[in-house]
Structures are given as C-alpha cells and as structure tokens.
Design an enzyme around this catalytic site. Structure first.
Site, PDB file in Angstrom:
ATOM      1  N   LYS A 142      36.338 -31.562 -13.336  1.00 44.88           N
ATOM      2  CA  LYS A 142      36.269 -32.577 -12.274  1.00 44.88           C
ATOM      3  C   LYS A 142      35.079 -33.507 -12.515  1.00 44.88           C
ATOM      4  O   LYS A 142      34.177 -33.172 -13.305  1.00 44.88           O
ATOM      5  CB  LYS A 142      36.138 -31.883 -10.918  1.00 44.88           C
ATOM      6  N   ARG A 188      33.921 -23.590   3.823  1.00 48.09           N
ATOM      7  CA  ARG A 188      34.281 -24.943   3.426  1.00 48.09           C
ATOM      8  C   ARG A 188      35.789 -25.065   3.594  1.00 48.09           C
ATOM      9  O   ARG A 188      36.262 -25.006   4.715  1.00 48.09           O
ATOM     10  CB  ARG A 188      33.788 -25.187   1.995  1.00 48.09           C
ATOM     11  N   HIS A 244      36.431 -18.964  -3.107  1.00 50.12           N
ATOM     12  CA  HIS A 244      35.258 -19.557  -3.760  1.00 50.12           C
ATOM     13  C   HIS A 244      33.997 -18.920  -3.193  1.00 50.12           C
ATOM     14  O   HIS A 244      33.916 -18.618  -2.003  1.00 50.12           O
ATOM     15  CB  HIS A 244      35.264 -21.073  -3.514  1.00 50.12           C
ATOM     16  N   ARG A 279      37.193 -19.859 -12.906  1.00 47.22           N
ATOM     17  CA  ARG A 279      37.082 -21.337 -12.864  1.00 47.22           C
ATOM     18  C   ARG A 279      35.682 -21.719 -13.311  1.00 47.22           C
ATOM     19  O   ARG A 279      34.728 -21.635 -12.552  1.00 47.22           O
ATOM     20  CB  ARG A 279      37.323 -21.851 -11.442  1.00 47.22           C
ATOM     21  N   TYR A 285       5.758 -49.853  -8.761  1.00 43.32           N
ATOM     22  CA  TYR A 285       5.917 -50.160  -7.333  1.00 43.32           C
ATOM     23  C   TYR A 285       5.094 -49.218  -6.461  1.00 43.32           C
ATOM     24  O   TYR A 285       5.065 -48.009  -6.721  1.00 43.32           O
ATOM     25  CB  TYR A 285       7.386 -50.007  -6.923  1.00 43.32           C
ATOM     26  N   CYS A 337      11.519 -46.795 -11.777  1.00 43.42           N
ATOM     27  CA  CYS A 337      12.197 -48.013 -11.331  1.00 43.42           C
ATOM     28  C   CYS A 337      13.677 -47.938 -11.681  1.00 43.42           C
ATOM     29  O   CYS A 337      14.147 -46.942 -12.213  1.00 43.42           O
ATOM     30  CB  CYS A 337      11.576 -49.232 -11.988  1.00 43.42           C
ATOM     31  N   ASP A 343      15.366 -49.650 -13.976  1.00 38.12           N
ATOM     32  CA  ASP A 343      15.662 -49.745 -15.408  1.00 38.12           C
ATOM     33  C   ASP A 343      14.544 -49.233 -16.301  1.00 38.12           C
ATOM     34  O   ASP A 343      14.708 -49.185 -17.516  1.00 38.12           O
ATOM     35  CB  ASP A 343      15.920 -51.209 -15.790  1.00 38.12           C
TER      36      ASP A 343
END
Ligand SMILES: *Cc1c(COP(=O)(O)O)cnc(C)c1O
Length: 386
Positions: free
Chosen positions: A39, A136, A165, A222, A266, A313, A315
């Site tokens: 997944k 869940r 699960h 799994r 920053y 940051c 990039d």
C-alpha cells in the site's frame, strides 16, 4: 535533444536488498504464506517495481489499502491475489468482481452490500475482518457467526480469509498481542475451516512469534515494513539480518565559513558559538525531510555524521561541519546521506523526528526521483528507471 536535469535529492531503492528480505522472511514463515503489503506506493518505494521484484522471488500474494492501488497492480500485469485491506465502497464492488480483488468485509453493512451484489456480479472473493483489540475496523467477535453464515449461504461469495490486526505487536515488551492471538484462535477454532486462509501477523508479530507458530500453508502473514528492512522498534530487528532497501541522499550546494554569533535559517534558532563551517544541503521538508529534525537530526558526509543546525527549510537544510581548522574540507556537490549507508539509519532518523520509519519512507515527496538499483550498490551508477 533530451535534457537531463540534475536534482540534488533522490532516493535509491536497492532491489537486491528487497529480494534478500523477502527470501529471509519467507524462510522464517516456513510452510506459511507471505502476503506482501505494498500500500501507499509500497511505503514510498514504488508500487510496480517493488511488486515485480517480489514476484521474481516467488511472492504470490499482495495487499493494498485501496481499490485504486489494487487496480494499479493489475494494470502492471500482476495476476496474483490482491487483498484490499481498507473498506470497499458498494460502488467499487463491480470492479472488485471483474478484477478478482479480495474484498475485506469489516462491517455488517459491507457484508450486506457484498451479499446483494455478488449474485449479480459473479464471483466476489472476501476476507472477513474481526476486531480483536485494534479498535479500528472490523466486526466484533460476536457478529462473526451470523455474518459468516450469511456470506457462506450467498451464491457467488467465495470465503477466502479470516483475519484480524494487532495493536501492539511492535512493542517488544507488550503482552496484549497474546490476548489478541487467543481471541483470534478461538474464532479460528469455530470458523477457521470455512476459510482457505487465516492471517493475523504484521511485520513485528512475524519477528516476535516463534518460528514454530508457523505450521500451515493456510496461515498467511501480512508483511510490509520488514520487507523494506525496518520496523518501528530497533530491538525487533536484532539478529534478524534484514537489510534497508531505501537510502535517501542529497548534495552539498554551498559551504560557508561563518563568524561567531551568525544565526542560521528561519527564526534564528541556532547561532554559531565561534567560527564555524556550515554546509548548505539541497534537501528539505518539500522532499520529505521532517522539519522536526531542526537542531535535532544528523546527516552523513564522508562517512561521518554532522548535526543539522537551524530550521529545516522546504528545499534546504544546514549542517555544522565544525570549527574551520578541524572541519573536513567538504566541497560543493558532495553527497550527503539523509538516511542509509554512510549516514544514520532510517530508524535513527525516525527516533530523532519523533516518528516511525514508515512515515519517513511514505513521506518522500513526489519530486524526489526513485532510482532503482538492480545490482548491489557500487556495481552500477544510480539510474532512474520507473
Ligand atoms: C499496513 C498493514 C500491515 C503491514 O504492517 P507492517 O507493520 O508494515 O508489516 C498489515 N496489516 C494491515 C491491516 C495493515 O494495514
């Protein structure tokens, strides 16, 4: 003319390590069956190249979260059974029938939809999911008898699997796993024979359960994370021999020597205590490097680790190489390892970022090329070949 653009940041996917992990885990499972969980683009490693590589080493069962992911696998030519772990919407049942996807029945409503649609659609393959403690998705154990009866009596519904699960398998000290196992085994004793397969284990459970637990080809596991060479708890990996599949690298784009008191990035959260050499690296949270690593993480350069200083940051991020007379003579363009060989492991980086390695590999951004290595690294330069 073809223009080759250079990107500072990329991930390398080591297919030989993926094969090694799959074979190792299959060995551990003995007669039981490995269901490869692919997944979320194979946890960020790339759905189709991962699935094809796993097929090459004999993996015959796949699981995904969503119908669209199952469809992408079929379109890539994967003919093996594909279990959709998530909720199937009634609107998706026709494509599930046509493509022979294995549908999860996790609620009375889905059971109803399946029983209504199946006779019209032809064969629908289902796995019944029970909630034994995950809190869940899933049927309550008390709902299982009537739902199994309903499904078994409906023509064209094919009962493939019964599953649950685990909530705590990744904690090596946990014992709740055994309560869930007991609840599941009770159900298996009552209804297991109605199904071709039963499955409970994820990667962590596979590593924690004794090998003697696996005794039948009807048992499936799994497995996601362990295939990719990590788990959420380092202790579970000890002595197992799994190898990391993903390595994330970038490049130094500038090296500067800054005077005492210079603040970095920053918010000015870090100031040079004395003269420092600072490497600016071409990777940031826009590539999937967690901003949480600001003033906490480390990267590998020339096989040594250096601290990330100041805020990460979008990039870029900055690294303290040390005092100018002691710092290595790092050049612009040099490789910087965000995780993997030559730098910290993905597990270490996850711990610094207060997360799990799953989130890091899934979080590698779309702009970061995946480079597939067909042979062991160093034998071949990294080529992007999706
Ligand atoms: C993702 C997932 C798995 C695989 O878990 P790993 O820890 O990656 O092995 C197994 N079962 C279900 C239901 C899942 O959603």
């Amino acid at each position: 003319m073809l223009t080759v653009l250079h990107t500072p940041t990329l991930v390398q996917i080591c297919l030989p390590h993926l094969r090694h992990n799959a074979q190792l885990l299959q060995q551990r499972l003995g007669p039981a069956t490995l269901m490869a969980v692919v997944k979320a683009d194979a946890y960020g490693h790339g759905l189709v190249p991962v699935a094809r590589t796993l097929q090459d080493v004999g993996v015959r069962h796949f699981a995904v979260a969503r119908v669209a992911e199952a469809l992408a696998l079929r379109e890539a030519g994967v003919e093996a059974p594909i279990l959709v772990l998530g909720v199937a919407f009634p609107e998706d049942l026709p494509v599930c029938a046509a493509q022979q996807f294995d549908v999860t029945v996790a609620s009375p409503a889905v059971a109803e939809a399946v029983c209504t649609a199946a006779p019209r659609l032809g064969l629908l393959r289902v796995h019944v999911k029970v909630d034994t403690g995950m809190g869940r998705l899933g049927l309550w154990p008390s709902e299982v008898p009537s739902i199994v009866r309903q499904l078994a009596q409906t023509p064209a519904v094919h009962l493939v699997g019964l599953w649950t699960h685990l909530a705590t398998a990744d904690d090596p000290q946990d014992t709740f796993l055994y309560q869930q196992l007991e609840r599941f085994e009770q159900l298996c004793r009552q209804f297991g024979d109605d199904f071709e397969a039963i499955h409970i284990a994820n990667s962590s459970a596979l590593l924690r359960l004794p090998e003697t637990y696996w005794h039948s080809p009807r048992q499936q596991a799994r497995v996601g994370a362990a295939l990719y060479g990590y788990t959420s708890h380092p202790q579970l990996l000890r002595h197992v021999g799994l190898r990391p599949v993903m390595r994330m690298v970038s490049r130094v784009v500038q090296v500067r020597t800054v005077p005492p008191g210079t603040t970095i990035s920053y918010g000015r959260t870090w100031a040079a205590p004395d003269w420092r050499r600072i490497a600016v690296v071409g990777a940031g949270y826009g590539d999937g490097v967690p901003r949480r690593l600001s003033n906490r993480g480390r990267v590998g350069i020339r096989g040594q680790q250096f601290p990330i200083v100041g805020a990460v940051c979008m990039d870029l991020l900055m690294v303290d190489l040390g005092a100018p007379d002691a710092a290595p003579d790092v050049q612009e363009g040099e490789e910087t390892v965000l995780f993997g060989e030559g730098g910290p492991s993905i597990m270490e980086v996850a711990a610094w970022a207060d997360t799990i390695p799953y989130e890091l590999s899934c979080g590698v951004a779309r702009r970061v090329p995946r480079c597939y290595q067909e042979t062991l690294p160093s034998a071949e330069p990294c080529m992007e070949n999706i």
